[in-house]
Structure formats: structure tokens, C-alpha cells
Enzyme design. Structure first.
Site, PDB file in Angstrom:
ATOM      1  N   ASP A 124       0.872  -1.171   0.000  1.00  0.00           N
ATOM      2  CA  ASP A 124       0.000   0.000   0.000  1.00  0.00           C
ATOM      3  C   ASP A 124       0.912   1.225   0.000  1.00  0.00           C
ATOM      4  O   ASP A 124       2.138   1.115   0.090  1.00  0.00           O
ATOM      5  CB  ASP A 124      -0.983  -0.008   1.180  1.00  0.00           C
ATOM      6  CG  ASP A 124      -2.194   0.880   0.870  1.00  0.00           C
ATOM      7  OD1 ASP A 124      -2.114   1.706  -0.071  1.00  0.00           O
ATOM      8  OD2 ASP A 124      -3.223   0.789   1.561  1.00  0.00           O
TER       9      ASP A 124
HETATM   10  C1  BGC Z   1      -5.106   3.124  -0.065  1.00  0.00           C
HETATM   11  C2  BGC Z   1      -5.252   2.057  -1.115  1.00  0.00           C
HETATM   12  C3  BGC Z   1      -5.172   2.690  -2.474  1.00  0.00           C
HETATM   13  C4  BGC Z   1      -3.850   3.404  -2.593  1.00  0.00           C
HETATM   14  C5  BGC Z   1      -3.611   4.035  -3.951  1.00  0.00           C
HETATM   15  C6  BGC Z   1      -3.887   3.999  -0.293  1.00  0.00           C
HETATM   16  O1  BGC Z   1      -3.841   5.091   0.556  1.00  0.00           O
HETATM   17  O2  BGC Z   1      -5.064   2.527   1.204  1.00  0.00           O
HETATM   18  O3  BGC Z   1      -6.453   1.373  -0.947  1.00  0.00           O
HETATM   19  O4  BGC Z   1      -5.334   1.725  -3.459  1.00  0.00           O
HETATM   20  O5  BGC Z   1      -3.811   4.439  -1.626  1.00  0.00           O
HETATM   21  O6  BGC Z   1      -4.454   5.087  -4.189  1.00  0.00           O
END
Ligand code: BGC
Length: 749
Positions: A293
Site C-alpha cells: 500500500d
Molecule cells: C489506499 C489504497 C489505495 C492506494 C492508492 C492507499 O492510501 O489505502 O487502498 O489503493 O492508496 O491510491
């Protein structure tokens, strides 16, 4: 600077590799085998730097209207092979140009992955995932993801960060909106449907995209409901509740997984060898790739398990991470780490191989521009058909929570209707937080939808109040508008800011002073309908006690206003059921239907010495599986084929359902079981099957179900899945707490 002649030589080399490998592909070999050989050939040509570049994913920087949405530095990094993947660059033309840089101006011409959070639609927004789950219509859910993939893939995207398959029983957590609710069985079915929708039946088609099951794993139980906080769940809870939907995604061939911001067993998920290697690779044989993530590698320093970004990089690649999203820890450190022998080039090769394999599977090596077709972008995005599908999905996802004296549906001959509330004409809230490329101008708000439905009715609109404010200056206008109307429709709830990532709430009441206005309007004595907008369950006890009709509209997407108008005026009979419990009070959280009995269950008697609260009931406001219809259904005639079945047998049973009302309607028949005696404690109810059935007025249908011993397995004390013989209760009903038919069967050795 790489010279042109070198491009030429390398391009020819690549073409030769492709030709050789494709000639060698015998008909009998699986496609994967052939891709793997191609990957190996390509890998043998790559420098260490280029390999590490494939593990690197970075964001866009320029504005949306620039030719590439990335600045010169990033473009150069792509040329040098330092960036293999991008997030947030969208649009056929910009993506084509950026892909061209990768393919034509980098030494090996390896195409890029373009990722985007396409969570509930791309430009045509469908309802949020939690709402879609309320449809209990897996085909519709799959179709919705399919449409999202068709639109996104026409606009340069080949990888979405969805589905989020985190099970959550804590509505304080803002991200419950992005999942399928509280139940692992239902959540697993939804997870698989959404993966199938995004990836289709052939990932190499131009309109299918890679899906990503996230956030591996346990992220749905953040301590105290607070976003990004740790989790401290038992191994039992992990296996019983959190892992099943991830495994269902695997069985649906999901291409990628994302780690989570949280930790499991005191190890941050991004360095959890237990999750990323033992479970994902060794037990499940996953052959796709794992992305972190956002910046979770460098966040290991904040967690206090890595001293610096270099040791964070070592720990994550060794645990099983393949791609670094956003932290640049791989690209900055891995080369030195190989020199220092802290990471072997083999470790890196494993990750690169998985990422290249995904690029082959997408067909990017055959045609790197296949997702950047401007013609498709013009003709396949926000089409009338997609809008229609979004409207149908929104209809199916809404849940009728209350309808005293059949106030709904409203008569189409009403002359004057007041439409009041901050959401009524707010397109932003209809789209929600994960709006991808959705635009305000394309949204049908509730006010708009109502006016379109009944052009001859006067809809008097007043915003009345904002979401988060102390400003009461709009109250007077709202009251005056309400006074002139025969019926008041109140559109209230959360704004798009209140739910989603980083939007945990300690109170899940309706925000701000909206309730003050509701109470004032209520004193006018007019028939009132509340249309609730929210990304999570809310505590709405006062509304439930005083307002005769409540429609849960969630965050309904581009066609939301049309869908609500369809329901309010009876052109669609609501059929949604809650996929998550609505608590009576935040004090009950975590609250879910499949709780355990305890040694001192609350049996409704006066005793003080039972498992209950002193000040509030144990029961939720609305239970899991709850939802009303404009008609009513009668359940009858439960027949269990054999009351004793062996472990290898199938338990089959049937029941009849009748539409006892005056309009056609759909019912979600829910089948629960209870394991009455076991070696470990078991929930009072577990969902095992369901069926959504459409019935004409007066019509009766006989519905058959079957379950196997495998559906009844439990995790024993040693955390092994086993099936134990014994008696089971069969509970069939209209919600988890409205059981209409009961029976028993016994599993024998
Ligand atoms: C979120 C993810 C997301 C990623 C990219 C993160 O902050 O937890 O779910 O896919 O950002 O945008």
C-alpha cells in the site's frame, strides 16, 4: 543518454526473442508456460537497475490536461528503466504518450502498468461497494465491475486497486464503504464476482484489467475503529473472518494483492512473511504479484521495525513484496543492497518475473497501446447503456429501512413536494470519495431525478443546512418550503468527506446540526420521507422512532437521483438488504449477526447476570440482512430431504415463498445454520446460502438449496479446518433476525 542505434539493436533483439519464444510455443503448452519462458528470456537481458525499475510504481505529477501528466524527470526515469509502473496517469492520449516513452525510448522497451483506484466505476459511477453488496445480486455486482473495467481500459488503465475485500464489523472505520460488509461468506462471493468483472474471462482482451485484492489482511478491524491503527485479532479471527474473501479472490484468479497499512501479530503487513509467503505463496500458490500500500515500506520506520529505508526495503522484499508503491525504497536502495549482499539478485528476479508475467498476461508485449484506444475512449465511456446499468445497480442497492402505513411509494399525482437537505442537489456527495474520473456535471442528483420523473409536479427545494456547520440561517427557508408541500423528502446524511479512507468517526450520528432541522420540520406534522446518504451504518434511532419512511440510498453514483426517484414513486420496488449491521449505539461496536452465545446469554429475562448492557439493548437498530419491500412475502413448507446425512452427502432442502402483496417484488431468502454442539464455540447463526427471487403478486415459488459438509466446517482448537458430526439447526428467513422457517439435520460419520 541512450543512443538511437542502441534502441534499434535492442528492439530487434526483443523482436527476435518474441519470435523465437512464440515459435517454440507448442499448442499443448499452457499459455502461462509460454509467458514464463518469454519472461526468462527478457530477464536475461535486463540490468539490475532495469530489474529494480520494474518493482517501482510512482504517481503522476503534471496536471490532468498536460500531454503526459508526468514531468521531465519522471519521463527520463522511464527512459532509464527506473520506473516500471504508474498510478494516476489517465486518459487514452496521455497514457499512449507515456507508454510510447517506455516502449520506444527505454533500452528494452518494457511496457508500463497504469494503475488507478477504479473502485465503483470510472466515469460512470455505480454505487459504492458496500451499497452494491446490499443488492445481494452477484450478477449485477459482476456486471458493474465489468463496466468499470471497460471504461477504465478505454482510458489507459490496465490495473485497478479493487476489490477491497476487507471484512469489517466496525462502522466507525470510514472504509467500510469500500467493502462488502461484515460477513465472510457473502464477502467472499462478492470478492469473486468483482474480480471476475474486472478481469473478465481473458485478461489479454483490450477491455479487461488486472484486479487487486486488498488490503492483505485484517485491515477491517482497526483498533478503536481508527484509520491506519493496528489490529490485534486472534489467529482464529484472521482465518475465520478476514482471510476467506482473499482466498475467494485467489480462486477467481485475481492477478495482484495489496498489503495493508496495518499489522498482523505485531508484524506490519508489508513485512509479514506469514501473510505474504507462508499463506499467499506456499499455502495458496499465488503466482501473481504483491504491491505494497502507499509508502508502507518507509512507514516501517514509524512502526519501529526498520531503522532506515534501506533495511525496510530488505525486510519487505524478503517477506514477499514484489512492487513498491510510492515509497521509492526499492529504487533507492536495492542496487546497493545487492552489492552489499544483503539482498540477492535472485530475490529481485523473483519479483520482476511476477510483474513481467502480469504484463504478458495483459497482452502488453503484443500491443502496449491496446488500453489507449482513443476511439474506444470516445464511444465506450459514459454511454447511455452504462448509465442505465448504473441506474439499475443503484436501484438494487437501496434498502427500505422503514415504511409506516405504506407512505411509500408516493403518489405520482402529488402537486407539491418539498425536497430539503444538503445532499438533495449535491453531485459531489452522490459520487463519493472514490470518484475516479466521475464529474459533477454528469451526476443526476436527487432533485434533478425527481424533476425528470414528474415534470408536472412542483418540487420546492431548500438546502436548509450544510453537513458540518453551526449555521442555522437556512432553517427558515426550509420550514417555509415544507409548509407549502404535501410531502417532505429529506436528503440528509454524510458528505463525501465523512466516509472513505482517513475518515474514521467516533460518532456515527448524522453529522452536524442536520438533526436539528429534521426535528423542526417534523413538528410541522407533514408526511416525511428520509433519504439517507452514507458510506457506513449510522445511528439513526430518533429518525427511526419519528419519521415514517426511511430509504437507505448510500452513496449512489452518477445515476443516483434517477434511482431514488424510481423507488420513491414506485417504478422500482426496493429489494436491497443490509450487508452490515446498523448499531443502536456506538457502544455496541463491534456488532455483527454471527456473534457467539456466551455462557450467560441474554434470554430476555430480567436477570442482571446476563451478557448485556445496563443502559442499552443488545439488539442492533437494523440487523444484517434486513430490508423491506413494497410487498410482503410468506415463507412456508420447509422440507429437508434427509434429516441424517453422511459427511460425503449433500444436505438438500426446499421451501416455498409467496408474494402476498399487490405488486411484484424481489426477496432475498437467507439460509443460516447453527452448529448446536461442537468442540469449540460456534456463532448463533452463520449465513450459508441465499437466493434473490422475483415474484409476481400472488405467485408462489418453490426454492431448493443444498449444502455440503464442507460448508459446515469449523476451525478446531489447533486451528485446523475440520467437520464434526452432530446436529445443526437450519434457519431460513428474511433477515438474520427475522427467521421464518426452522428445521434440523444431523451430520453423521
Ligand atoms: C489506499 C489504497 C489505495 C492506494 C492508492 C492507499 O492510501 O489505502 O487502498 O489503493 O492508496 O491510491
Amino acid at each position: 543518454m541512450i543512443k538511437k542505434s542502441r534502441f534499434l539493436i535492442w528492439s530487434i533483439t526483443l523482436v527476435v526473442i518474441y519470435m523465437v519464444t512464440s515459435c517454440n510455443t507448442s499448442e499443448n503448452k499452457t499459455i502461462t508456460d509460454s509467458y514464463e519462458r518469454k519472461v526468462d528470456s527478457l530477464l536475461s537481458l535486463m540490468t539490475l537497475t532495469e530489474k529494480i525499475g520494474q518493482l517501482n510504481l510512482v504517481g503522476r505529477d503534471g496536471n490532468r490536461n498536460s500531454a503526459t501528466q508526468i514531468g521531465p524527470k519522471k519521463a527520463n526515469d522511464i527512459r532509464k528503466g527506473l520506473v516500471g509502473n504508474l498510478i494516476g496517469v489517465v486518459g487514452a492520449a496521455p497514457n499512449r504518450e507515456v507508454q510510447r516513452i517506455a516502449v520506444e525510448e527505454s533500452r528494452l522497451g518494457i511496457p508500463l502498468l497504469f494503475a488507478r483506484d477504479v473502485i465503483h466505476g470510472y466515469k460512470t459511477l455505480t454505487p459504492i461497494p458496500l451499497a452494491e453488496a446490499a443488492s445481494w445480486d452477484l450478477e449485477a455486482i459482476e456486471k458493474s465491475a465489468r463496466i468499470a473495467a471497460i471504461e477504465a481500459s478505454a482510458s489507459g488503465i490496465n490495473w485497478t486497486y479493487a476489490p477491497m475485500v476487507d471484512i469489517s464489523r466496525d462502522p466507525r472505520w470510514g472504509r467500510v464503504m469500500e467493502g462488502a460488509g461484515e460477513d465472510p461468506y457473502y464477502g467472499s462471493l462478492v470478492a469473486a464476482a468483482r474480480v471476475r468483472g474486472f478481469q473478465g474471462d481473458d485478461l489479454s482482451k483490450e477491455n479487461t484489467i488486472l484486479a487487486c485484492a486488498k488490503h492483505f489482511a485484517g485491515y477491517g478491524s482497526p483498533m478503536a475503529g481508527r484509520e491506519y491503527s493496528i489490529i490485534d485479532v486472534s489467529m482464529r479471527e484472521l482465518y475465520e473472518v478476514h482471510l476467506p474473501p482473499f482466498e475467494a479472490a485467489l480462486n477467481a484468479s485475481v492477478g495482484t494483492y495489496m498489503t495493508s497499512f496495518t499489522e498482523v501479530n505485531a508484524v506490519p503487513a508489508t513485512v509479514s512473511k506469514f501473510l505474504l509467503t507462508d499463506i499467499l505463496r506456499e499455502q495458496w500458490n499465488f503466482d501473481g504479484f504483491v504491491v505494497t500500500d502507499w509508502s508502507t515500506i518507509t512507514q516501517l520506520m514509524e512502526h519501529g521495525v526498520a531503522a532506515d529505508s534501506s533495511s525496510a526495503a530488505v525486510a519487505s522484499i524478503k517477506a514477499g513484496v514484489d512492487m513498491d508503491m510510492g515509497s521509492q525504497a526499492f529504487v533507492r536502495n536495492l542496487e546497493n543492497l545487492v552489492k552489499e549482499k544483503k539482498v540477492s539478485e535472485k530475490d529481485i528476479d523473483i519479483a520482476v518475473r511476477r510483474i513481467l508475467l502480469a504484463k504478458y498476461r495483459l497482452g502488453l508485449f503484443e500491443d502496449p497501446y491496446k488500453y489507449t484506444n482513443p476511439e474506444r475512449e470516445k464511444t465506450e465511456v459514459l454511454t447511455p447503456q452504462n448509465r442505465e446499468a448504473a441506474r439499475e445497480m443503484a436501484q438494487k442497492s437501496m434498502v427500505l429501512l422503514k415504511n409506516e402505513n405504506q407512505l411509500l411509494p408516493l403518489s405520482k399525482s402529488l402537486k407539491t413536494v418539498a425536497v430539503i437537505g444538503p445532499v438533495a442537489d449535491d453531485p459531489r456527495t452522490h459520487m463519493g470519495r472514490w470518484k475516479a474520473e466521475g464529474e459533477r456535471k454528469d451526476v443526476i442528483t436527487l432533485l434533478h431525478g425527481l424533476k425528470k420523473k414528474l415534470p408536472n409536479t412542483k418540487f420546492l427545494y431548500a438546502k436548509g443546512v450544510d453537513y458540518d456547520t453551526k449555521d442555522r440561517s437556512g432553517f427558515l427557508e426550509a420550514i417555509s418550503v415544507a409548509k407549502q408541500a404535501e410531502v417532505v423528502v429529506l436528503a440528509i446524511g454524510e458528505s463525501q468527506k465523512h466516509s472513505g479512507e482517513a475518515s474514521s468517526r467516533a460518532s456515527i450520528d448524522i453529522p452536524g446540526i442536520q438533526m436539528e432541522l429534521v426535528k423542526k420540520l417534523h413538528t410541522l406534522g407533514k408526511p416525511m420521507v428520509v433519504v439517507l446518504y452514507n458510506g457506513r451504518p449510522l445511528t439513526i434511532n430518533w429518525i427511526n422512532d419519528h419519521i415514517p419512511a426511511i430509504l437507505e440510498a448510500w452513496i449512489p453514483g452518477t445515476e443516483g437521483g434517477n434511482a431514488i426517484a424510481d423507488i420513491l414513486f414506485g417504478d422500482y420496488n426496493p429489494s436491497g438488504k443490509l450487508p452490515i449491521t446498523f448499531p443502536y449505539s456506538v457502544g455496541q461496536i463491534p456488532i455483527f449477526y454471527s456473534y457467539k452465545n456466551t455462557g450467560r446469554p441474554d434470554d430476555g429475562s430480567d436477570t442482571k447476570w446476563a451478557s448485556k448492557y445496563y443502559d442499552i439493548p443488545n439488539e442492533p437498530l437494523y440487523p444484517f440482512g434486513y430490508g423491506l419491500s413494497y410487498t410482503n412475502f410468506k415463507y412456508s413448507d420447509l422440507k429437508i430431504k434427509k434429516s441424517k446425512v453422511t459427511m460425503s452427502d449433500t444436505i438438500t432442502f426446499s421451501m416455498s415463498i409467496t408474494n402476498a402483496g399487490k405488486v411484484p417484488g424481489e426477496e432475498v431468502i437467507q439460509v443460516y445454520t447453527r452448529d448446536l454442539l461442537a468442540s469449540v464455540t460456534r456463532p448463533v447463526k452463520e449465513l450459508k446460502r441465499f437466493k434473490k427471487v422475483l415474484l409476481k403478486p400472488g405467485e408462489t415459488k418453490t426454492i431448493s438449496f443444498s449444502i455440503t459438509a464442507n460448508d459446515l466446517k469449523l476451525l478446531n482448537e489447533q486451528l485446523q479446518w475440520i467437520t464434526e458430526p452432530g446436529e445443526f439447526q437450519l434457519l431460513i428467513g428474511s433477515s438474520s433476525s427475522d427467521i421464518r422457517l426452522e428445521g434440523k439435520f444431523e451430520l453423521i460419520e
